[in-house]
Design a protein around this motif. Structure first.
Motif, short mmCIF file in Angstrom:
data_model
loop_
_atom_site.label_atom_id
_atom_site.label_comp_id
_atom_site.label_asym_id
_atom_site.label_seq_id
_atom_site.Cartn_x
_atom_site.Cartn_y
_atom_site.Cartn_z
N TRP A 175 119.70 89.60 10.55
CA TRP A 175 120.07 90.99 10.31
C TRP A 175 120.36 91.27 8.83
CZ3 TRP A 175 118.55 94.39 13.49
CH2 TRP A 175 118.47 94.11 14.84
N VAL A 176 120.79 90.25 8.10
CA VAL A 176 120.91 90.41 6.65
C VAL A 176 119.53 90.63 6.04
CG1 VAL A 176 121.57 89.30 4.48
CG2 VAL A 176 123.03 89.07 6.49
N MET A 177 118.56 89.83 6.48
CA MET A 177 117.19 90.02 6.01
C MET A 177 116.67 91.40 6.37
SD MET A 177 113.82 90.17 7.15
CE MET A 177 113.90 89.48 8.80
N ARG A 178 116.97 91.85 7.59
CA ARG A 178 116.50 93.17 8.03
C ARG A 178 117.11 94.29 7.22
NH1 ARG A 178 114.10 96.03 9.63
NH2 ARG A 178 114.27 96.79 11.76
N SER A 179 118.33 94.08 6.74
CA SER A 179 118.99 95.13 5.95
C SER A 179 118.23 95.41 4.65
CB SER A 179 120.43 94.74 5.63
OG SER A 179 120.48 93.66 4.70
N ARG A 180 117.46 94.42 4.18
CA ARG A 180 116.67 94.63 2.96
C ARG A 180 115.53 95.61 3.20
NH1 ARG A 180 118.42 93.63 -1.85
NH2 ARG A 180 116.33 93.14 -2.57
N GLN A 181 115.22 95.89 4.46
CA GLN A 181 114.15 96.83 4.78
C GLN A 181 114.64 98.28 4.77
OE1 GLN A 181 111.18 95.33 5.29
NE2 GLN A 181 112.12 93.30 5.19
N ALA A 182 115.95 98.47 4.57
CA ALA A 182 116.52 99.83 4.63
C ALA A 182 117.30 100.13 3.35
CB ALA A 182 117.44 99.97 5.84
N ASP A 183 117.46 101.41 3.08
CA ASP A 183 118.28 101.86 1.95
C ASP A 183 119.75 101.66 2.28
OD1 ASP A 183 119.80 103.53 0.15
OD2 ASP A 183 117.90 104.51 -0.38
N PRO A 184 120.56 101.08 1.36
CA PRO A 184 121.99 100.87 1.64
C PRO A 184 122.76 102.14 2.01
CG PRO A 184 121.34 99.60 -0.27
CD PRO A 184 120.16 100.46 0.09
N SER A 185 122.21 103.30 1.68
CA SER A 185 122.88 104.55 2.04
C SER A 185 122.42 105.10 3.38
CB SER A 185 122.63 105.60 0.95
OG SER A 185 121.24 105.88 0.82
N LYS A 188 125.82 81.72 1.06
CA LYS A 188 124.55 81.38 0.40
C LYS A 188 123.42 82.25 0.92
CE LYS A 188 121.49 77.43 -0.51
NZ LYS A 188 121.27 75.97 -0.28
N ALA A 189 123.37 82.47 2.24
CA ALA A 189 122.31 83.29 2.84
C ALA A 189 122.40 84.74 2.36
CB ALA A 189 122.41 83.23 4.36
N ILE A 190 123.60 85.27 2.31
CA ILE A 190 123.77 86.67 1.89
C ILE A 190 123.43 86.85 0.42
CG2 ILE A 190 125.48 88.49 1.54
CD1 ILE A 190 126.86 87.48 4.10
N TRP A 191 123.92 85.95 -0.44
CA TRP A 191 123.63 86.06 -1.87
C TRP A 191 122.15 85.84 -2.15
CZ3 TRP A 191 126.59 88.52 -5.02
CH2 TRP A 191 127.98 88.54 -4.84
N ALA A 192 121.46 85.09 -1.30
CA ALA A 192 120.02 84.89 -1.48
C ALA A 192 119.27 86.19 -1.29
CB ALA A 192 119.50 83.83 -0.50
N HIS A 193 119.77 87.07 -0.43
CA HIS A 193 119.11 88.36 -0.20
C HIS A 193 119.61 89.44 -1.15
CE1 HIS A 193 116.79 87.37 3.40
NE2 HIS A 193 117.82 86.67 3.84
N TYR A 194 120.82 89.29 -1.67
CA TYR A 194 121.38 90.29 -2.58
C TYR A 194 121.92 89.63 -3.85
CZ TYR A 194 121.11 93.67 1.24
OH TYR A 194 120.66 94.50 2.23
N PRO A 195 121.06 88.92 -4.60
CA PRO A 195 121.55 88.24 -5.80
C PRO A 195 121.93 89.20 -6.92
CG PRO A 195 119.16 88.09 -5.68
CD PRO A 195 119.62 88.71 -4.39
N ASP A 224 123.08 92.43 -6.44
CA ASP A 224 123.96 93.52 -5.99
C ASP A 224 125.20 92.93 -5.33
OD1 ASP A 224 125.12 95.84 -5.07
OD2 ASP A 224 123.20 96.77 -4.56
N SER A 225 126.21 92.61 -6.13
CA SER A 225 127.42 91.98 -5.60
C SER A 225 128.19 92.92 -4.69
CB SER A 225 128.31 91.51 -6.75
OG SER A 225 128.69 92.61 -7.57
N GLU A 226 128.13 94.22 -4.96
CA GLU A 226 128.87 95.18 -4.13
C GLU A 226 128.34 95.19 -2.69
OE1 GLU A 226 129.90 99.97 -3.91
OE2 GLU A 226 128.90 99.14 -5.69
N VAL A 227 127.03 95.19 -2.57
CA VAL A 227 126.43 95.18 -1.24
C VAL A 227 126.71 93.86 -0.54
CG1 VAL A 227 124.26 95.22 0.03
CG2 VAL A 227 124.64 96.85 -1.82
N ALA A 228 126.58 92.76 -1.27
CA ALA A 228 126.82 91.44 -0.68
C ALA A 228 128.24 91.34 -0.15
CB ALA A 228 126.54 90.36 -1.71
N ARG A 229 129.19 91.89 -0.88
CA ARG A 229 130.59 91.78 -0.45
C ARG A 229 130.89 92.66 0.76
NH1 ARG A 229 133.35 88.49 -3.31
NH2 ARG A 229 132.70 87.91 -5.41
N LYS A 230 130.07 93.66 1.00
CA LYS A 230 130.25 94.43 2.23
C LYS A 230 130.00 93.55 3.45
CE LYS A 230 129.26 99.14 0.66
NZ LYS A 230 128.39 100.34 0.85
#
Length: 289
Positions: free
Chosen positions: A217-227, A263-270, A272-278
């Motif tokens: 689902w973290v990977m899938r989130s990359r397919q959508a706009d954070p807003s 590690k998995a989350i930061w790999a998808h959002y290297p 954008d720390s704000e998004v990763a911390r969400k």
């Protein structure tokens, strides 16, 4: 009797060793009863029940013979199939860990209903796909190799739809079609459905599977706009799975799981720390006293 009934949907008595152990237990029980009778100075005579072959008795006898014939054929077919492709560790036959596609196909020909053979086929197909994609391969060949994998996994879940790990593997394999024009309309929804089914089939204690679904689902989130609303949906799904992992573990195991998730989350959002911390903040709150 219990094992016999259970073996109608599982393969316990399909393994000759298990069948012989059950037969030995029955024989020892009968011998113990005879010995007890002798010690009591009583004559032990097995009771014989005569069933008339005419009328209902004949029907009962026919049913017994059919069941014996069916189970005997199943045991022999399963054993013969296992000689080509073992689905469980078998040190006696000493089969190779990854048999060829031809040998697996031969095993399937003898026992088409066994999902484990199709899962072994999928494992070999995945190896073929990975070896080919490590080099230069034309698009048509690449598509065919991917389809070989998904076809084998789909045949596996048709025969055993209650195994969550197979659904997870199938979901990830659907994402390999990212170059297909139908990726967003066809393959991603199918992957989403596979992951949803996997989660519904396993308990909260299956931490490795929940962690893998969270990564999806973290990977899938990359397919959508954070807003967008879809991104929030993916965030909630990932958070739900990761929390199941963190809550189920403690001590060093929890620390290692959290490190893998980070590690998995930061790999998808290297970037954008704000998004990763969400994704990470709910987990930090759970592990912080």
């Amino acid at each position: 009797v219990t094992i016999g009934i259970h073996s109608c949907s599982d393969f316990n008595l399909h393994l000759p060793a298990t069948f012989m152990v059950v037969a030995a237990i029955v024989a020892l029980s009968t011998a113990a009863l005879a010995n007890k009778k002798r010690q009591a100075a009583e004559r032990f005579e097995p009771q014989l029940v005569q069933i008339p072959v005419r009328g209902p008795g004949g029907v009962i006898l026919l049913l017994i013979l059919l069941v014996l014939g069916w189970t005997g054929k199943t045991v022999i077919s399963s054993f013969y199939a296992e000689t080509f492709c073992n689905t469980v560790h078998n040190s006696t036959l000493n089969r190779e860990r990854y048999p060829s596609v031809e040998m697996i196909r031969t095993a399937i020909d003898h026992e088409n209903a066994n999902a484990a053979f199709f899962f072994r086929l999928a494992e070999v197909r995945i190896q073929e796909r990975n070896r080919a994609m490590a080099g230069i391969v034309d698009p048509d060949t690449e598509t065919r190799l991917k389809q070989n994998v998904t076809r084998a996994l789909e045949q596996t879940v048709q025969r055993n739809p209650l195994d969550g790990r197979i659904w997870v593997r199938l979901g990830w394999e659907y994402t390999f079609f990212w170059q297909d024009p139908e990726y967003h309309r066809k393959w991603l929804p199918m992957a989403d459905q596979a992951m949803e089914l996997a989660v519904s089939l396993v308990g909260s204690k299956h931490t490795s599977l929940h962690e893998e679904v969270g990564n999806y689902w973290v990977m899938r989130s990359r397919q959508a706009d954070p807003s967008a609303e879809r991104w929030e949906y993916c965030l909630n799904k990932a958070e739900e799975q990761y929390l199941k992992v963190i809550i189920s573990l403690n001590g060093r195991a929890r620390e290692k799981a959290l490190a893998r998730i980070e590690k998995a989350i930061w790999a998808h959002y290297p970037e954008d720390s704000e998004v990763a911390r969400k994704f990470l903040n709910p987990l930090y709150r759970e592990v912080t006293p």
